[in-house]
Design an enzyme around this catalytic site. Structure first.
Site, short mmCIF file in Angstrom:
data_model
loop_
_atom_site.label_atom_id
_atom_site.label_comp_id
_atom_site.label_asym_id
_atom_site.label_seq_id
_atom_site.Cartn_x
_atom_site.Cartn_y
_atom_site.Cartn_z
N CYS A 1 0.68 -1.37 -0.08
CA CYS A 1 -0.05 -0.07 0.14
C CYS A 1 1.18 1.31 -0.36
O CYS A 1 0.33 1.96 -0.46
CB CYS A 1 -1.44 -0.22 1.38
SG CYS A 1 -1.98 -0.96 1.05
N HIS B 1 -3.81 7.45 1.64
CA HIS B 1 -3.23 5.92 1.48
C HIS B 1 -5.43 5.60 2.20
O HIS B 1 -5.26 6.07 3.20
CB HIS B 1 -2.57 4.96 1.73
CG HIS B 1 -3.15 3.65 1.90
ND1 HIS B 1 -3.81 3.12 0.79
CD2 HIS B 1 -3.73 2.71 2.27
CE1 HIS B 1 -3.83 1.57 1.14
NE2 HIS B 1 -3.60 1.64 2.08
N ASN C 1 -9.92 0.18 -0.74
CA ASN C 1 -8.50 -0.22 -0.35
C ASN C 1 -8.00 -0.18 -1.79
O ASN C 1 -7.81 -1.80 -2.03
CB ASN C 1 -8.32 -0.65 0.10
CG ASN C 1 -6.82 -0.34 0.54
OD1 ASN C 1 -5.82 -0.19 0.00
ND2 ASN C 1 -6.51 -1.17 2.26
#
Ligand code: ACO
Length: 323
Positions: free
Chosen positions: A113, A250, A280
């Protein structure tokens, strides 16, 4: 001094959308549970014949157009992904070929990520070292391919997508009024690698594997590490959190974003949030949020923006950029 200036941004999301109601037909979950725990309402899922490179190419083309930079002038592609088309060659090589680029270098970068932050910092350093002039920095993922679609604790959280920027070498004075990347900060701590991982790989199981996560543990570390990433970046150039016009985090979970904002006294209106509509998307989430921020007019010429992320490894980091 040489600065890496963001000349353009692009994004791509697959057409197919899975809503929380759709998820509730696949596993024992509900819209109410997902929204309350994560803020996610839907996610985009790549078509069967769509690969990470396809998403990356679409985002890269848009970034080049937006930057008004010709693909033939690109001398570096750094593509952040944890879901490459193949174990090798790098997905970046496929993107390079599709864009007709016959010069420079292209490689993938793996920081899950945090990948887009790592890729931005890497390209910035190539530019500052005088080795590249025009870089494509891409975050692209098809996380739907590594999810265990029977594990309700993880499959509801992720989605597919891609985002890209063009970074171009430019002259700066060296102070914080310069356009471009003012600083970046990268961290990792491999002691935590078992809290968020994929249970397969070429050298271990010879399978692709599925994502596994200790959700509550990851949550605790995420808030602490993101706060570290934000604070360290701004302090390293003598600024404060209040100087930042727009935070581009993020997009893992709305509660992580809110908890971090509260801890650092960041007003909600300064934080770009896309998690509700994208879920996500790992390395794609920061550039997708950046694209959204520019589209909404929250990010414009002169804005001081802070990109930050945390992910598997653990990895975490930030990049402070004047638009
Ligand atoms: N629907 C309904 N119930 C569920 C679901 C679901 N989709 N998933 C789990 N549950 C149940 C669990 O089985 C458990 O039930 P039990 O109490 O009967 O055992 C209950 O909900 C609580 O489970 P927890 O895992 O403790 O739930 P929590 O409130 O911690 O929320 C979540 C889980 C959303 C994953 C949270 O821990 C989280 O957001 N963690 C951060 C992880 C993250 O975002 N990771 C992304 C990658 S890392 C990054 O990008 C930063």
């Amino acid at each position: 001094m040489i600065r890496s200036i963001v000349k353009g941004v692009g994004a791509y999301l697959p057409e197919k959308i899975l809503t929380n109601e759709d998820m509730a037909r696949l596993v024992d979950t509900s819209d109410e549970w997902i929204v309350t725990r994560t803020g996610i309402r839907q996610r985009h899922i790549a078509a069967d014949d769509e690969m990470t490179s396809d998403l990356a190419i679409a985002a890269a083309k848009q970034a080049l157009e937006n930057a008004d930079v010709d693909a033939k002038d690109i001398d570096l592609i750094v593509l952040a992904t944890a879901t490459p088309d193949q174990t090798f060659p790098a997905t970046a090589a496929t993107v390079q070929s599709a864009l007709g680029i016959k010069q420079g270098a292209a490689f993938d970068l793996q920081a899950v990520c945090s990948g887009f932050i790592y890729a931005t910092a890497t390209a910035d350093n190539f530019i500052k070292a005088g080795q590249s002039k025009n870089c494509l920095v891409i975050g692209a993922e098809t996380f739907s391919r590594i999810l265990d679609w029977e594990d309700r604790g993880t499959c509801v959280l992720f989605g597919d997508g891609a985002g890209a920027i063009v970074l171009q070498a430019g002259e700066g004075t060296g102070d914080n009024s310069d356009r471009g990347v003012l600083t970046s900060y990268l961290r990792s701590d491999g002691d935590y690698r078992d809290l968020l991982y994929v249970d397969g790989g070429p050298s271990s199981t010879q399978t692709v594997g599925h994502l596994r996560m200790e959700g509550p543990e990851v949550f605790k570390h995420a808030v602490r590490n993101i706060a570290d990433a934000i604070t360290t970046a701004v302090e390293s150039v003598g600024l404060t959190i209040a100087d930042v016009d727009c935070f581009v985090p993020h997009q893992a979970n709305l509660r992580i974003l809110q908890a971090t904002a509260k801890r650092l006294s960041i007003p909600d209106e300064k934080v770009i949030t896309t998690v509700a509509s994208h879920g996500n998307t790992s390395a794609a989430s920061v550039p997708l949020a950046l694209y959204e921020g520019v589209q909404r007019g929250d990010i414009h010429d002169g804005s001081l923006i802070l990109l930050e992320a945390m992910g598997g490894g653990f990895t975490w980091g930030s990049a402070l950029i004047r638009w």
